[in-house]
Design a protein around this motif. Structure first.
Motif, PDB file in Angstrom:
ATOM      1  N   SER A 145       0.837  -1.209   0.000  1.00 54.16           N
ATOM      2  CA  SER A 145       0.000   0.000   0.000  1.00 54.16           C
ATOM      3  C   SER A 145       0.865   1.248   0.000  1.00 54.16           C
ATOM      4  O   SER A 145       0.620   2.197  -0.744  1.00 54.16           O
ATOM      5  CB  SER A 145      -0.918   0.019   1.228  1.00 54.16           C
ATOM      6  OG  SER A 145      -1.806  -1.068   1.222  1.00 54.16           O
ATOM      7  N   ALA A 146       1.898   1.260   0.851  1.00 55.21           N
ATOM      8  CA  ALA A 146       2.774   2.422   0.938  1.00 55.21           C
ATOM      9  C   ALA A 146       3.527   2.648  -0.364  1.00 55.21           C
ATOM     10  O   ALA A 146       3.677   3.792  -0.817  1.00 55.21           O
ATOM     11  CB  ALA A 146       3.767   2.240   2.087  1.00 55.21           C
ATOM     12  N   LEU A 147       3.986   1.567  -0.997  1.00 53.47           N
ATOM     13  CA  LEU A 147       4.774   1.705  -2.223  1.00 53.47           C
ATOM     14  C   LEU A 147       3.937   2.215  -3.380  1.00 53.47           C
ATOM     15  O   LEU A 147       4.318   3.158  -4.072  1.00 53.47           O
ATOM     16  CB  LEU A 147       5.423   0.368  -2.588  1.00 53.47           C
ATOM     17  CG  LEU A 147       6.348   0.402  -3.806  1.00 53.47           C
ATOM     18  CD1 LEU A 147       7.555   1.286  -3.542  1.00 53.47           C
ATOM     19  CD2 LEU A 147       6.792  -1.008  -4.191  1.00 53.47           C
ATOM     20  N   LEU A 184      -7.235   6.750   4.000  1.00 50.92           N
ATOM     21  CA  LEU A 184      -6.058   7.241   3.300  1.00 50.92           C
ATOM     22  C   LEU A 184      -6.168   7.011   1.794  1.00 50.92           C
ATOM     23  O   LEU A 184      -5.652   7.810   1.006  1.00 50.92           O
ATOM     24  CB  LEU A 184      -4.804   6.556   3.848  1.00 50.92           C
ATOM     25  CG  LEU A 184      -4.446   6.850   5.305  1.00 50.92           C
ATOM     26  CD1 LEU A 184      -3.220   6.065   5.731  1.00 50.92           C
ATOM     27  CD2 LEU A 184      -4.213   8.344   5.509  1.00 50.92           C
ATOM     28  N   ALA A 185      -6.826   5.929   1.395  1.00 48.07           N
ATOM     29  CA  ALA A 185      -7.021   5.647  -0.028  1.00 48.07           C
ATOM     30  C   ALA A 185      -7.863   6.731  -0.685  1.00 48.07           C
ATOM     31  O   ALA A 185      -7.517   7.263  -1.749  1.00 48.07           O
ATOM     32  CB  ALA A 185      -7.676   4.279  -0.214  1.00 48.07           C
ATOM     33  N   MET A 239       2.187   8.155   6.132  1.00 44.18           N
ATOM     34  CA  MET A 239       0.934   7.767   6.780  1.00 44.18           C
ATOM     35  C   MET A 239       0.609   6.299   6.563  1.00 44.18           C
ATOM     36  O   MET A 239       0.104   5.623   7.464  1.00 44.18           O
ATOM     37  CB  MET A 239      -0.196   8.667   6.293  1.00 44.18           C
ATOM     38  CG  MET A 239      -0.148  10.052   6.918  1.00 44.18           C
ATOM     39  SD  MET A 239      -1.620  11.039   6.647  1.00 44.18           S
ATOM     40  CE  MET A 239      -1.271  11.668   5.028  1.00 44.18           C
ATOM     41  N   PHE A 240       0.891   5.771   5.375  1.00 44.89           N
ATOM     42  CA  PHE A 240       0.635   4.352   5.142  1.00 44.89           C
ATOM     43  C   PHE A 240       1.598   3.479   5.942  1.00 44.89           C
ATOM     44  O   PHE A 240       1.218   2.395   6.410  1.00 44.89           O
ATOM     45  CB  PHE A 240       0.732   4.024   3.652  1.00 44.89           C
ATOM     46  CG  PHE A 240      -0.590   4.087   2.942  1.00 44.89           C
ATOM     47  CD1 PHE A 240      -1.563   3.124   3.162  1.00 44.89           C
ATOM     48  CD2 PHE A 240      -0.874   5.111   2.055  1.00 44.89           C
ATOM     49  CE1 PHE A 240      -2.790   3.182   2.525  1.00 44.89           C
ATOM     50  CE2 PHE A 240      -2.092   5.179   1.394  1.00 44.89           C
ATOM     51  CZ  PHE A 240      -3.059   4.208   1.634  1.00 44.89           C
ATOM     52  N   VAL A 262      12.421   3.769  11.813  1.00 40.48           N
ATOM     53  CA  VAL A 262      13.322   4.715  11.143  1.00 40.48           C
ATOM     54  C   VAL A 262      12.733   5.267   9.837  1.00 40.48           C
ATOM     55  O   VAL A 262      12.738   6.495   9.633  1.00 40.48           O
ATOM     56  CB  VAL A 262      14.703   4.076  10.908  1.00 40.48           C
ATOM     57  CG1 VAL A 262      15.566   4.971  10.023  1.00 40.48           C
ATOM     58  CG2 VAL A 262      15.401   3.823  12.231  1.00 40.48           C
ATOM     59  N   PRO A 263      12.214   4.417   8.904  1.00 41.21           N
ATOM     60  CA  PRO A 263      11.628   4.986   7.681  1.00 41.21           C
ATOM     61  C   PRO A 263      10.486   5.963   7.947  1.00 41.21           C
ATOM     62  O   PRO A 263      10.372   6.993   7.277  1.00 41.21           O
ATOM     63  CB  PRO A 263      11.130   3.755   6.911  1.00 41.21           C
ATOM     64  CG  PRO A 263      11.978   2.631   7.393  1.00 41.21           C
ATOM     65  CD  PRO A 263      12.225   2.944   8.839  1.00 41.21           C
ATOM     66  N   MET A 264       9.652   5.645   8.952  1.00 40.16           N
ATOM     67  CA  MET A 264       8.542   6.547   9.290  1.00 40.16           C
ATOM     68  C   MET A 264       9.054   7.898   9.768  1.00 40.16           C
ATOM     69  O   MET A 264       8.555   8.952   9.349  1.00 40.16           O
ATOM     70  CB  MET A 264       7.662   5.924  10.372  1.00 40.16           C
ATOM     71  CG  MET A 264       6.725   4.842   9.894  1.00 40.16           C
ATOM     72  SD  MET A 264       5.553   4.374  11.188  1.00 40.16           S
ATOM     73  CE  MET A 264       6.646   3.642  12.411  1.00 40.16           C
TER      74      MET A 264
END
Length: 512
Positions: A247-249, A310-311, A352-353, A472-474
């Protein structure tokens, strides 16, 4: 040392080879899949930095596949616009890949890990290929590569994701058919598939019915892929039920690449003269974008599932980019806003995802109504989500503020005051659906939470701790939500934007 001119094809070739290698090696050692994919994306990202530097200092890169000159051969063309997009794609892909290590193990079956990372790498291969190609049919092939990978990645979660993936497959195939029809119509009248050649050959043919039909087919086909309202019907389920990393990608990169393809077709194939030769065509694009902004925001307000909210929010955000594209024939601020929001939305929505995936990963929470006290239980994920949400609303110095400011300036310069009102209204709607999440996380406490706090002395609950590879990525993306906003409001991006204008052949010498 390999010349930088070869880097665009290396980015594609290395990624495709890596996908094949991951598939073979993965059956021997499943744990190697993640590290091979991560190393490949990191190397691609480094190459993309060198590409942007070369484009900014030397000029546009033209690479002829197999040494065949266009229009007979396939040409890869990298200018300032797609060099910028390439960095955005690979940077977000790198962070999602890091995040995926622990998250994927939690959300999909172990036996699917090999095929997951194979498809993950194929998706990135297709996205990078669409970005750098200068050939319309080659773009179609790469469009299908990343689409087929996306269908399978969404379905990898099983359950309701299978139906969501099937719906996406049907709609995505229709979009590909429309795009391919557009390619066929243009080839029938120009005899070439090279974008640069078409740009030169099309002006005398603007009145040709085949050219006009091709434009419509392209717009409809790419709008389906980019889930432009009202052709968005496949997107909410796909984003909701896909694994969180997927979903994030696709939310942060795939939709941006599709919008980039639309910008490329308008500027580098048909040109703005085609848009301006049909009175009101630019306004049609603007009003479709305006409907997407309002409808997506209203649908988001009605959702209780966070990923589904979010979608629908993404549908509205794609409307912002499309509005900038529609305003760009009249105001360079429109193009500035569209390009800025490609980066801004990728960073904000990606953050957010990832946070939504963290809530599911450790707390099993999908429903916003169950988020009471989540700010204390999962402080890092909650803080990252809050920063991204505030930025998306448009509160300075967040990245969303810069995007909306540029679009408002474009609307004012074009004397299209209704779009100013729509942008302001959308800010209020954003506030409604994001604030209810923030309110639940920080200001509403569960009935038994106070007792739990007294019992454990206020210590962090161990079951809600997240792996560092997810935190870390967030936090990086949350920080970039602020840095990107400050970046766009300074003079730092002006050399890049002037180069984009120059490469697209519009607005040269115009100061935004």
């Amino acid at each position: 040392m390999i010349p930088v001119e070869h880097f665009p094809v290396l980015i594609i070739a290395i990624s495709a080879l890596s996908a094949f290698t991951i598939f073979l090696v993965g059956w021997i050692n499943k744990k190697a899949c993640f590290f091979m994919s991560l190393a490949t994306i990191a190397f691609q990202f480094i190459l993309s930095i060198f590409i942007l530097r070369h484009v900014m200092t030397v000029g546009t890169i033209h690479y002829w596949m197999g040494g065949w000159r266009p229009p007979w051969g396939i040409e890869y063309v990298v200018d300032a616009l797609n060099a910028f997009i390439l960095i955005v794609i690979l940077f977000l892909s790198l962070l999602v890949a890091i995040y995926s290590k622990r998250n994927v193990e939690h959300e999909i079956e172990e036996k699917k890990l090999v095929t997951f990372y194979t498809l993950f790498q194929l998706l990135i291969t297709g996205l990078c290929g669409i970005t750098v190609t200068g050939d319309l049919f080659n773009m179609y092939v790469l469009l299908e590569v990343c689409s087929l990978a996306a269908y399978a990645l969404i379905a990898s979660a099983g359950g309701r994701a299978l139906k969501a993936s099937y719906n996406y497959l049907i709609m995505g195939s229709l979009g590909a058919c429309f795009y391919l029809l557009g390619v066929g119509f243009l080839y029938s009248v120009t005899g070439t598939l090279n974008m640069g050649d078409m740009k030169l050959l099309l002006p005398p043919l603007y009145a040709n019915r085949a050219v006009q039909a091709a434009f419509v087919f392209f717009i409809v086909g790419i709008s389906i892929k980019a889930y432009v309202f009202p052709l968005h019907t496949w997107q909410p389920d796909a984003y909701t039920y896909a694994p969180s990393s997927v979903s994030a990608l696709i939310a942060s990169t795939m939709s941006k690449v599709m919008i980039y393809a639309l910008i490329r077709l308008i500027y580098s194939v048909f040109t703005l003269n085609f848009i301006l030769s049909y009175i009101g065509l630019d306004l049609v694009i603007c009003w479709v974008a305006a409907m997407a902004i309002i409808a997506g925001s209203i649908f988001a307000i009605t959702q209780h599932n966070l990923k589904r909210m979010l979608a629908y929010s993404s549908i509205a955000q794609i409307g912002y980019i499309l509005l900038g594209v529609g305003l760009s024939p009249i105001s360079v601020w429109g193009l500035f806003g569209a390009v800025a929001h490609i980066l801004n939305h990728a960073v904000m929505k990606g953050c957010m995802f990832l946070a939504a995936g963290a809530f599911i990963h450790k707390a099993g929470l999908w429903d916003i109504r169950d988020f009471e006290g989540l700010g204390r239980k999962m402080p890092y994920a909650s803080a990252a989500f809050t920063i991204a949400a505030i930025s998306m609303i448009g509160i300075p110095p967040g990245a969303g503020f810069a995007s909306k400011l540029f679009l408002i300036l474009a609307s004012l310069e074009a004397s299209q005051y209704p779009f100013v009102a729509i942008l302001l209204l959308s800010t209020l709607l954003n506030l409604v659906y994001f604030w209810r999440v923030i309110d639940r996380m920080y200001f509403v406490r569960h009935e038994h939470e106070h007792e739990a706090v007294e019992t454990d002395g206020g210590e962090k609950e161990k079951e809600h701790e997240l792996p560092l590879s997810m935190i870390v990525p967030m936090l990086i993306l949350a920080t970039l939500c602020i840095i990107a906003g400050i970046f766009w409001l300074t003079e730092l991006p002006l050399p890049l934007f002037y180069k984009i204008l120059s490469d697209l052949g519009v607005g040269v010498g115009v100061t935004p």
